[in-house]
Design a protein around this motif. Structure first.
Motif, short mmCIF file in Angstrom:
data_model
loop_
_atom_site.label_atom_id
_atom_site.label_comp_id
_atom_site.label_asym_id
_atom_site.label_seq_id
_atom_site.Cartn_x
_atom_site.Cartn_y
_atom_site.Cartn_z
N ALA A 111 60.98 58.26 49.40
CA ALA A 111 60.20 57.17 49.56
C ALA A 111 60.77 55.89 50.10
CB ALA A 111 59.65 56.66 48.00
N LEU A 112 62.13 55.81 50.03
CA LEU A 112 62.98 54.61 50.57
C LEU A 112 63.36 54.84 52.03
CD1 LEU A 112 64.98 53.76 47.65
CD2 LEU A 112 63.30 52.34 48.41
N ASP A 113 63.59 56.20 52.23
CA ASP A 113 64.07 56.50 53.70
C ASP A 113 62.92 56.69 54.69
OD1 ASP A 113 66.76 56.91 52.64
OD2 ASP A 113 66.70 59.12 52.58
N TYR A 114 61.79 56.79 54.18
CA TYR A 114 60.52 57.09 55.09
C TYR A 114 59.71 55.81 55.03
CZ TYR A 114 62.38 61.62 56.49
OH TYR A 114 63.43 62.76 56.89
N GLN A 115 60.09 54.98 54.06
CA GLN A 115 58.95 53.68 53.81
C GLN A 115 57.66 54.28 53.54
OE1 GLN A 115 59.96 50.83 56.73
NE2 GLN A 115 61.81 50.66 56.07
N ILE A 116 57.45 55.36 52.72
CA ILE A 116 56.16 55.50 52.38
C ILE A 116 56.15 55.86 50.71
CG2 ILE A 116 56.99 58.09 52.33
CD1 ILE A 116 53.98 58.78 53.44
N PRO A 117 55.09 55.36 50.23
CA PRO A 117 55.03 55.34 48.77
C PRO A 117 54.55 56.61 48.33
CG PRO A 117 52.93 54.24 49.86
CD PRO A 117 54.09 54.62 50.90
N ILE A 118 55.39 56.99 47.10
CA ILE A 118 55.26 58.50 46.64
C ILE A 118 54.98 58.18 45.18
CG2 ILE A 118 56.21 60.59 46.16
CD1 ILE A 118 58.25 60.12 48.62
N ALA A 119 53.81 58.60 44.63
CA ALA A 119 53.53 58.49 43.31
C ALA A 119 54.03 59.68 42.63
CB ALA A 119 52.05 58.64 43.17
N ASN A 120 55.18 59.59 41.78
CA ASN A 120 55.74 60.48 41.07
C ASN A 120 55.36 60.74 39.84
OD1 ASN A 120 57.71 62.39 40.08
ND2 ASN A 120 59.60 61.19 40.53
N ALA A 121 54.50 62.08 39.62
CA ALA A 121 53.89 62.77 38.43
C ALA A 121 54.64 63.73 38.15
CB ALA A 121 52.47 62.81 38.69
N ILE A 122 56.00 63.67 38.46
CA ILE A 122 56.48 65.19 38.02
C ILE A 122 56.95 64.50 36.33
CG2 ILE A 122 58.57 66.37 38.09
CD1 ILE A 122 58.93 65.84 41.06
N ILE A 123 56.21 65.17 35.39
CA ILE A 123 56.27 64.77 34.30
C ILE A 123 57.40 65.66 33.23
CG2 ILE A 123 53.99 64.04 33.66
CD1 ILE A 123 53.13 66.72 32.29
N THR A 124 57.95 64.89 32.59
CA THR A 124 59.22 65.45 31.82
C THR A 124 58.81 65.41 30.54
OG1 THR A 124 60.40 63.42 32.07
CG2 THR A 124 60.94 65.10 33.66
N THR A 125 58.99 66.26 29.54
CA THR A 125 58.42 66.27 28.07
C THR A 125 59.34 67.09 27.30
OG1 THR A 125 56.92 68.14 28.35
CG2 THR A 125 56.13 66.08 28.83
N GLU A 126 59.18 67.05 26.14
CA GLU A 126 60.07 67.81 25.19
C GLU A 126 59.48 69.16 24.99
OE1 GLU A 126 63.13 66.88 23.66
OE2 GLU A 126 62.93 65.08 25.00
N ASN A 127 57.86 69.13 25.00
CA ASN A 127 57.42 70.47 24.60
C ASN A 127 56.04 70.45 25.29
OD1 ASN A 127 55.39 69.23 23.01
ND2 ASN A 127 57.27 68.82 21.53
N MET A 128 55.31 71.70 25.32
CA MET A 128 54.22 72.00 25.91
C MET A 128 53.16 71.05 25.36
SD MET A 128 52.68 73.67 28.23
CE MET A 128 53.87 74.88 28.83
N GLU A 129 52.93 70.72 24.03
CA GLU A 129 51.99 69.82 23.71
C GLU A 129 52.20 68.47 24.11
OE1 GLU A 129 54.17 71.74 21.64
OE2 GLU A 129 52.93 73.28 21.28
N GLN A 130 53.10 68.07 24.50
CA GLN A 130 53.41 66.59 25.16
C GLN A 130 52.93 66.73 26.67
OE1 GLN A 130 57.46 65.66 24.61
NE2 GLN A 130 57.17 64.75 22.54
N ALA A 131 53.15 67.89 27.20
CA ALA A 131 52.87 68.12 28.46
C ALA A 131 51.48 68.28 28.72
CB ALA A 131 53.54 69.45 29.32
N VAL A 132 50.61 68.80 27.69
CA VAL A 132 49.20 68.98 27.81
C VAL A 132 48.58 67.55 27.41
CG1 VAL A 132 47.28 70.12 26.55
CG2 VAL A 132 49.10 71.36 27.35
N ALA A 133 49.22 66.84 26.72
CA ALA A 133 48.55 65.63 26.36
C ALA A 133 48.82 64.56 27.48
CB ALA A 133 49.31 65.11 25.12
N ARG A 134 49.58 64.64 28.42
CA ARG A 134 49.83 63.76 29.47
C ARG A 134 49.36 64.39 30.94
NH1 ARG A 134 53.53 63.15 25.90
NH2 ARG A 134 54.82 61.65 25.66
#
Length: 157
Positions: A111-134
């Motif tokens: 994003a910084l090198d190319y001056q382009i906005p990147i929406a980072n929705a790589i979610i990090t969770t403790e478990n599958m239930e949290q991932a599903v909830a998000r």
């Protein structure tokens, strides 16, 4: 000229996506979650006025490969914003931290090198239930971030 002189009001973000081209990079690992992220993101982009033919959606194996594809899209100089979609769920080894840290840092660097906005929705969770909830909210949030930031950067030029 300052942003305020250009009509930018930080309390009223510009959410019109009709003129925007958006690139989406989706990791296939944890596909049930990332498919839901992608659907929510594309549905929200449509609600914000981004036409389906102005969205390029590519898939890669996992979160570590997302930055390479983002960089390839950024190099095309054809997009107003990019979206990173993925899901990293903590396991029993250090691999979770490695993947989460490296993918996140790489997305920011592109994003910084190319001056382009990147929406980072790589979610990090403790478990599958949290991932599903998000999955749905994070997909929608990514679309809104991409549109708002693309319009903001255009206003600040």
């Amino acid at each position: 000229m300052q942003a305020a002189d250009q009509g930018y009001d930080p309390q009223q973000p510009h959410m019109d996506g009709r003129k925007l081209r958006i690139g989406i990079v989706q990791a296939r690992f944890n596909a049930g979650i990332t498919d839901a992220l992608a659907k929510a993101c594309k549905d929200e982009l449509a609600a914000l006025g981004v036409a389906a033919d102005r969205i390029v959606h590519v898939q890669v194996p996992g979160a570590l490969e997302v930055p390479v594809a983002l960089q390839a899209l950024a190099e095309q100089e054809a997009f107003d914003a990019l979206v990173a979609l993925g899901c990293i769920i903590r396991g029993e080894t250090y691999h979770f931290e490695l993947v989460a840290n490296e993918s996140g840092a790489s997305v920011s660097r592109i994003a910084l090198d190319y001056q382009i906005p990147i929406a980072n929705a790589i979610i990090t969770t403790e478990n599958m239930e949290q991932a599903v909830a998000r999955q749905t909210d994070k997909g929608r949030d990514a679309a809104r971030v991409a549109v708002e930031m693309a319009n903001l950067l255009e206003q600040l030029k």
